[in-house]
Each structure stands twice: as structure tokens, then as C-alpha cells.
Design a protein around this motif. Sequence first.
Motif, PDB file in Angstrom:
ATOM      1  N   ILE A  99      10.866  -4.661   2.735  1.00 17.65           N
ATOM      2  CA  ILE A  99      11.930  -5.657   2.657  1.00 17.65           C
ATOM      3  C   ILE A  99      11.930  -6.321   1.283  1.00 17.65           C
ATOM      4  CG2 ILE A  99      11.873  -6.102   5.137  1.00 17.65           C
ATOM      5  CD1 ILE A  99      10.332  -8.714   4.496  1.00 17.65           C
ATOM      6  N   THR A 100      13.060  -6.920   0.950  1.00 13.16           N
ATOM      7  CA  THR A 100      13.183  -7.697  -0.282  1.00 13.16           C
ATOM      8  C   THR A 100      13.112  -9.171   0.077  1.00 13.16           C
ATOM      9  OG1 THR A 100      14.582  -5.994  -1.257  1.00 13.16           O
ATOM     10  CG2 THR A 100      14.626  -8.160  -2.287  1.00 13.16           C
ATOM     11  N   ILE A 101      12.239  -9.883  -0.598  1.00 12.78           N
ATOM     12  CA  ILE A 101      12.064 -11.310  -0.355  1.00 12.78           C
ATOM     13  C   ILE A 101      13.253 -12.051  -0.978  1.00 12.78           C
ATOM     14  CG2 ILE A 101      10.565 -13.305  -0.800  1.00 12.78           C
ATOM     15  CD1 ILE A 101       9.364 -11.095   1.070  1.00 12.78           C
ATOM     16  N   THR A 102      13.897 -12.928  -0.217  1.00 14.55           N
ATOM     17  CA  THR A 102      15.049 -13.679  -0.729  1.00 14.55           C
ATOM     18  C   THR A 102      14.685 -15.122  -1.087  1.00 14.55           C
ATOM     19  OG1 THR A 102      15.725 -14.243   1.529  1.00 14.55           O
ATOM     20  CG2 THR A 102      16.744 -12.290   0.517  1.00 14.55           C
ATOM     21  N   GLU A 103      13.570 -15.617  -0.549  1.00 15.38           N
ATOM     22  CA  GLU A 103      13.064 -16.950  -0.900  1.00 15.38           C
ATOM     23  C   GLU A 103      11.562 -16.835  -1.050  1.00 15.38           C
ATOM     24  OE1 GLU A 103      14.216 -20.784   1.276  1.00 15.38           O
ATOM     25  OE2 GLU A 103      12.154 -20.477   1.944  1.00 15.38           O
ATOM     26  N   LYS A 104      11.016 -17.450  -2.081  1.00 16.11           N
ATOM     27  CA  LYS A 104       9.597 -17.384  -2.399  1.00 16.11           C
ATOM     28  C   LYS A 104       8.741 -17.578  -1.138  1.00 16.11           C
ATOM     29  CE  LYS A 104       6.131 -19.605  -5.312  1.00 16.11           C
ATOM     30  NZ  LYS A 104       5.922 -20.645  -6.337  1.00 16.11           N
ATOM     31  N   VAL A 105       7.795 -16.633  -0.940  1.00 16.04           N
ATOM     32  CA  VAL A 105       6.882 -16.706   0.202  1.00 16.04           C
ATOM     33  C   VAL A 105       5.608 -17.391  -0.262  1.00 16.04           C
ATOM     34  CG1 VAL A 105       5.530 -15.397   1.882  1.00 16.04           C
ATOM     35  CG2 VAL A 105       7.828 -14.613   1.256  1.00 16.04           C
ATOM     36  N   GLN A 110       4.823 -23.380   3.148  1.00 17.67           N
ATOM     37  CA  GLN A 110       5.588 -22.961   4.321  1.00 17.67           C
ATOM     38  C   GLN A 110       7.017 -22.561   3.946  1.00 17.67           C
ATOM     39  OE1 GLN A 110       5.216 -25.690   7.614  1.00 17.67           O
ATOM     40  NE2 GLN A 110       3.046 -25.262   7.825  1.00 17.67           N
ATOM     41  N   THR A 111       7.115 -21.722   2.927  1.00 21.57           N
ATOM     42  CA  THR A 111       8.420 -21.211   2.510  1.00 21.57           C
ATOM     43  C   THR A 111       8.405 -19.693   2.584  1.00 21.57           C
ATOM     44  OG1 THR A 111       7.772 -21.097   0.187  1.00 21.57           O
ATOM     45  CG2 THR A 111       8.827 -23.134   0.933  1.00 21.57           C
ATOM     46  N   GLY A 112       9.571 -19.116   2.645  1.00 19.98           N
ATOM     47  CA  GLY A 112       9.711 -17.674   2.613  1.00 19.98           C
ATOM     48  C   GLY A 112      10.794 -17.204   3.556  1.00 19.98           C
ATOM     49  N   LYS A 113      11.686 -16.378   2.994  1.00 24.60           N
ATOM     50  CA  LYS A 113      12.763 -15.814   3.813  1.00 24.60           C
ATOM     51  C   LYS A 113      13.096 -14.430   3.309  1.00 24.60           C
ATOM     52  CE  LYS A 113      15.009 -19.990   5.458  1.00 24.60           C
ATOM     53  NZ  LYS A 113      14.103 -20.145   6.534  1.00 24.60           N
ATOM     54  N   ALA A 134      10.763 -14.448  -5.020  1.00 23.26           N
ATOM     55  CA  ALA A 134      12.069 -13.943  -4.582  1.00 23.26           C
ATOM     56  C   ALA A 134      12.402 -12.697  -5.394  1.00 23.26           C
ATOM     57  CB  ALA A 134      13.139 -15.006  -4.772  1.00 23.26           C
ATOM     58  N   GLY A 135      12.922 -11.688  -4.729  1.00 25.39           N
ATOM     59  CA  GLY A 135      13.256 -10.435  -5.386  1.00 25.39           C
ATOM     60  C   GLY A 135      12.150  -9.386  -5.303  1.00 25.39           C
ATOM     61  N   SER A 136      10.937  -9.786  -4.936  1.00 26.01           N
ATOM     62  CA  SER A 136       9.849  -8.816  -4.834  1.00 26.01           C
ATOM     63  C   SER A 136       9.926  -8.085  -3.487  1.00 26.01           C
ATOM     64  CB  SER A 136       8.490  -9.492  -5.005  1.00 26.01           C
ATOM     65  OG  SER A 136       8.267 -10.425  -3.983  1.00 26.01           O
ATOM     66  N   VAL A 150       3.976 -10.294   6.229  1.00 25.61           N
ATOM     67  CA  VAL A 150       4.140  -9.226   5.257  1.00 25.61           C
ATOM     68  C   VAL A 150       2.952  -9.132   4.309  1.00 25.61           C
ATOM     69  CG1 VAL A 150       6.661  -9.436   5.334  1.00 25.61           C
ATOM     70  CG2 VAL A 150       5.378 -10.684   3.583  1.00 25.61           C
ATOM     71  N   GLU A 151       2.912  -8.002   3.614  1.00 28.58           N
ATOM     72  CA  GLU A 151       1.957  -7.814   2.524  1.00 28.58           C
ATOM     73  C   GLU A 151       2.762  -7.342   1.317  1.00 28.58           C
ATOM     74  OE1 GLU A 151      -0.772  -4.774   3.755  1.00 28.58           O
ATOM     75  OE2 GLU A 151       0.761  -3.245   3.882  1.00 28.58           O
ATOM     76  N   LYS A 152       2.231  -7.604   0.139  1.00 27.59           N
ATOM     77  CA  LYS A 152       2.922  -7.186  -1.080  1.00 27.59           C
ATOM     78  C   LYS A 152       3.044  -5.666  -1.076  1.00 27.59           C
ATOM     79  CE  LYS A 152       2.867  -7.619  -6.052  1.00 27.59           C
ATOM     80  NZ  LYS A 152       2.194  -8.183  -7.219  1.00 27.59           N
ATOM     81  N   TYR A 153       4.219  -5.186  -1.435  1.00 23.15           N
ATOM     82  CA  TYR A 153       4.457  -3.737  -1.489  1.00 23.15           C
ATOM     83  C   TYR A 153       4.469  -3.284  -2.937  1.00 23.15           C
ATOM     84  CZ  TYR A 153       6.768   0.775  -1.186  1.00 23.15           C
ATOM     85  OH  TYR A 153       7.059   2.132  -1.295  1.00 23.15           O
ATOM     86  N   GLU A 154       3.667  -2.299  -3.201  1.00 16.67           N
ATOM     87  CA  GLU A 154       3.650  -1.677  -4.511  1.00 16.67           C
ATOM     88  C   GLU A 154       3.926  -0.210  -4.319  1.00 16.67           C
ATOM     89  OE1 GLU A 154       0.160  -2.673  -6.719  1.00 16.67           O
ATOM     90  OE2 GLU A 154       0.237  -4.747  -6.055  1.00 16.67           O
ATOM     91  N   GLU A 155       4.922   0.281  -5.049  1.00 18.47           N
ATOM     92  CA  GLU A 155       5.284   1.688  -4.914  1.00 18.47           C
ATOM     93  C   GLU A 155       4.114   2.554  -5.329  1.00 18.47           C
ATOM     94  OE1 GLU A 155       9.165   2.955  -6.229  1.00 18.47           O
ATOM     95  OE2 GLU A 155       9.722   0.850  -6.457  1.00 18.47           O
TER      96      GLU A 155
END
Length: 158
Positions: A99-105, A110-113, A134-136, A150-155
Motif C-alpha cells: 500500500i501507499t501511505i497517505t498520511e505519515k505513520v 498516533q497518526t497514519g492513513k 506519506a508517499g512511501s 504494516v511494515e516498510k516495503y522495500e522492492e
Amino acid sequence: MGSDIVELSVSELNLIWLILFIVLLLIEIFTVGLTTIWFAGGCLAAVLANVLGAGMVLQILIFLAVSCVLLICTRPWAMKHLNGKRIKTNYESEIGKIITITEKVDNRAQTGKSVVDGKEWTVRAADDKVVLEAGSLARVKNVSGVKLMVEKYEEETK
């Protein structure tokens, strides 16, 4: 005092086995988990054994043996064919998605969307130390209530 064994007539034993059969079927109908149906089959085998003149101990052994054989031999097949077409619920289908993060996690703030399949989700990092901008990209590991974990996704590079 000696040990008194209660002797039951053939019809009384049949009634007991049939009542147990009905109770197990009702449980199966209300739970729909394919758990008690195998024991209901064991009850029918015990009724047959009773009609053929088997004693109570042998009936119980037949009940247990038939129930276990049915459970071991047919449950995997039944689960595959009867439950195989089950559609994943909304949250189950999200697990594993990128997924693409739209708000900083940021778990501490307690933020993230994120928007997934047109639905906005609250997002939290599986690791409290991780902050995703956001955008990651992130991979959904789990769903906790109404939050995507979630976990950070790295290609992967080859």
C-alpha cells in the motif's frame, strides 16, 4: 457393596444414542464448523451395533472408533471442498498487500492513513520505532481492529 452395572434395554440404548445423535446434529447446524457431525455418524454406528446385539462397552468403542475414523479421513476433504470457496472478508483480503501511505505513520503520535481499494484505513507500524512518510510503500502484515498493521516495503533487487 458390589459394583452395580445398570442394564439398559435395546430400545433404551437406541433412544440414548438417537438423542445424542440429534443433539450433535443441532450443535453442527448452529455452529457450522464441521466438528460434531463426525460424532453424529459414530452415534448411528453405535445404534447399528446395539440393534445387532453388541454390549454397551462395545457400542461405546464403536462410537469412538467410527467418530475418529470419520474425523481423520473425511474432515480434511470436507474442509477443502466445503470451505474452499469461502470469500475472504474485507480485512483478510488486505493482508499481504503493498500500500501507499497517505498520511505519515507514527505510532507515538498516533497518526497514519492509507487508501486501499477505495477505502481509507488507519495505519500503524508493526514496529513502534518505525516511522513511514506519506508517499512511501508498506506491506500489510496484519489487521488489528480497524487498523492496518504494516511494515516498510522495500522492492527486492535481483
